[in-house]
Design an enzyme around this catalytic site. Sequence first.
Site, PDB file in Angstrom:
ATOM      1  N   GLU A  51      17.360  24.943 -13.126  1.00 37.16           N
ATOM      2  CA  GLU A  51      16.723  25.608 -14.254  1.00 37.16           C
ATOM      3  C   GLU A  51      16.470  24.558 -14.772  1.00 37.16           C
ATOM      4  OE1 GLU A  51      18.153  28.596 -16.772  1.00 37.16           O
ATOM      5  OE2 GLU A  51      18.747  30.019 -14.572  1.00 37.16           O
ATOM      6  N   GLU A  89      15.861   4.805 -16.442  1.00 35.63           N
ATOM      7  CA  GLU A  89      16.390   4.950 -15.485  1.00 35.63           C
ATOM      8  C   GLU A  89      18.014   4.755 -14.951  1.00 35.63           C
ATOM      9  OE1 GLU A  89      13.133   2.660 -12.479  1.00 35.63           O
ATOM     10  OE2 GLU A  89      15.010   1.645 -12.677  1.00 35.63           O
ATOM     11  N   GLU A 108      22.247  26.839 -12.298  1.00 31.27           N
ATOM     12  CA  GLU A 108      21.972  27.377 -13.857  1.00 31.27           C
ATOM     13  C   GLU A 108      22.271  24.971 -14.232  1.00 31.27           C
ATOM     14  OE1 GLU A 108      22.191  29.110 -15.999  1.00 31.27           O
ATOM     15  OE2 GLU A 108      22.542  30.177 -14.437  1.00 31.27           O
ATOM     16  N   TYR A 120       0.945  -1.048  -0.209  1.00 27.34           N
ATOM     17  CA  TYR A 120       0.026   0.127  -0.098  1.00 27.34           C
ATOM     18  C   TYR A 120       0.730   0.984   0.042  1.00 27.34           C
ATOM     19  CZ  TYR A 120      -4.647   2.506   1.025  1.00 27.34           C
ATOM     20  OH  TYR A 120      -5.407   3.288   0.602  1.00 27.34           O
ATOM     21  N   GLY A 121       1.607   1.192  -1.186  1.00 24.13           N
ATOM     22  CA  GLY A 121       2.625   2.397  -1.200  1.00 24.13           C
ATOM     23  C   GLY A 121       2.045   3.003  -2.082  1.00 24.13           C
ATOM     24  N   SER A 122       3.088   3.617  -2.965  1.00 24.11           N
ATOM     25  CA  SER A 122       2.586   4.664  -3.833  1.00 24.11           C
ATOM     26  C   SER A 122       1.769   4.333  -4.870  1.00 24.11           C
ATOM     27  CB  SER A 122       4.211   5.337  -4.528  1.00 24.11           C
ATOM     28  OG  SER A 122       3.191   6.163  -6.093  1.00 24.11           O
ATOM     29  N   GLN A 123       2.212   3.068  -5.501  1.00 31.22           N
ATOM     30  CA  GLN A 123       1.221   2.837  -6.943  1.00 31.22           C
ATOM     31  C   GLN A 123      -0.286   1.762  -6.144  1.00 31.22           C
ATOM     32  OE1 GLN A 123       0.924   2.706 -10.052  1.00 31.22           O
ATOM     33  NE2 GLN A 123       2.208   3.879 -10.066  1.00 31.22           N
ATOM     34  N   HIS A 153       5.402  -4.378 -12.531  1.00 26.89           N
ATOM     35  CA  HIS A 153       6.475  -3.637 -13.601  1.00 26.89           C
ATOM     36  C   HIS A 153       7.663  -5.546 -13.488  1.00 26.89           C
ATOM     37  CE1 HIS A 153      11.108  -2.950 -13.929  1.00 26.89           C
ATOM     38  NE2 HIS A 153      11.576  -2.983 -13.386  1.00 26.89           N
TER      39      HIS A 153
END
Length: 335
Positions: A229, A193, A225, A24-27, A106
């Site tokens: 940005e 990645e 720089e 029950y994490g991000s996904q 995945h």
Amino acid sequence: MKTYYEKDANVELLKGKTVAVIGYGSQGHAQAQNLRDSGVEVVVGVRPGKSFEVAKTDGFEVMSVSEAVRTAQVVQMLLPDEQQAHVYKAGVEENLREGQMLLFSHGFNIHFGQINPPSYVDVAMVAPKSPGHLVRRVFQEGNGVPALVAVHQDATGTALHVALAYAKGVGCTRAGVIETTFQEETETDLFGEQTVLCGGVTALVKAGFETLTEGGYRPEIAYFECLHELKLIVDLMYEGGLTNMRHSISDTAEFGDYVTGSRIVTDETKKEMKRVLTEIQQGEFAKKWILENQAGRPTYNAMKKAEQNHQLEKVGAELREMMSWIDAPKELVKK
């Protein structure tokens, strides 16, 4: 390239079934909530701890992994790669039944043989191409994020149809679901990645920062720089590709892009990228990562500590205090 949309999927195939979301994490939180909002019965399988309590607070029936697998007809494995094989062996494998579907977002553990499901279950993948918080937010807005779908093992003859039903329940068919294979998804994901998104970009940013500071320029200016940005440029690329980015920057910057880029990313760089791809294809990286975890992550932890102590990170932390619009995390957590 085969792409599936709303008309190609039937979420009703999941009605009367229970989906177990393992992790029950991000996904996990995003997919579980989207499925529930689509009328699908969802249970969450996690061990006692923070995720257990969060899932419970979110209104889910939460149980052990073993119990969740016994309860469900569709089991979605949404744990980190390095945890999946252990959890599979400890709580999933012995509880699988004929006709169930084992899902992944995945392909690492299937492709590299860390998980070998029995022949009597379907094995498929539905992989949203966005982080969990975006999967959830876009769904709530009435839209969806693109995803990949693949079938590794079709024991029932209906694996693709059920996987597409799952993708529709998560909201991905609203945007489009592209058919792929476990091999293609895994190898391209790792390559992206390592050579571009994470390894390539961080090495480039550090090299630029170090070149300027070693040349006598102030680290604060070098940070702006070479790192700060970068978001402006990536956002333009994200919204409309390289052409949109080049149309939006100054002509001076665009000319510099054309005449200098190939001096930085050279033919030798591309040759090294091909060597990295070969290592991924032959399983060398996977073996290295698996052994690293088995050894307690000594190299990983040492490199992580060294990177966190880089001057770039210290300067960045100070400069971000000046940026009121940035909601800097108080605690670093994996997304």
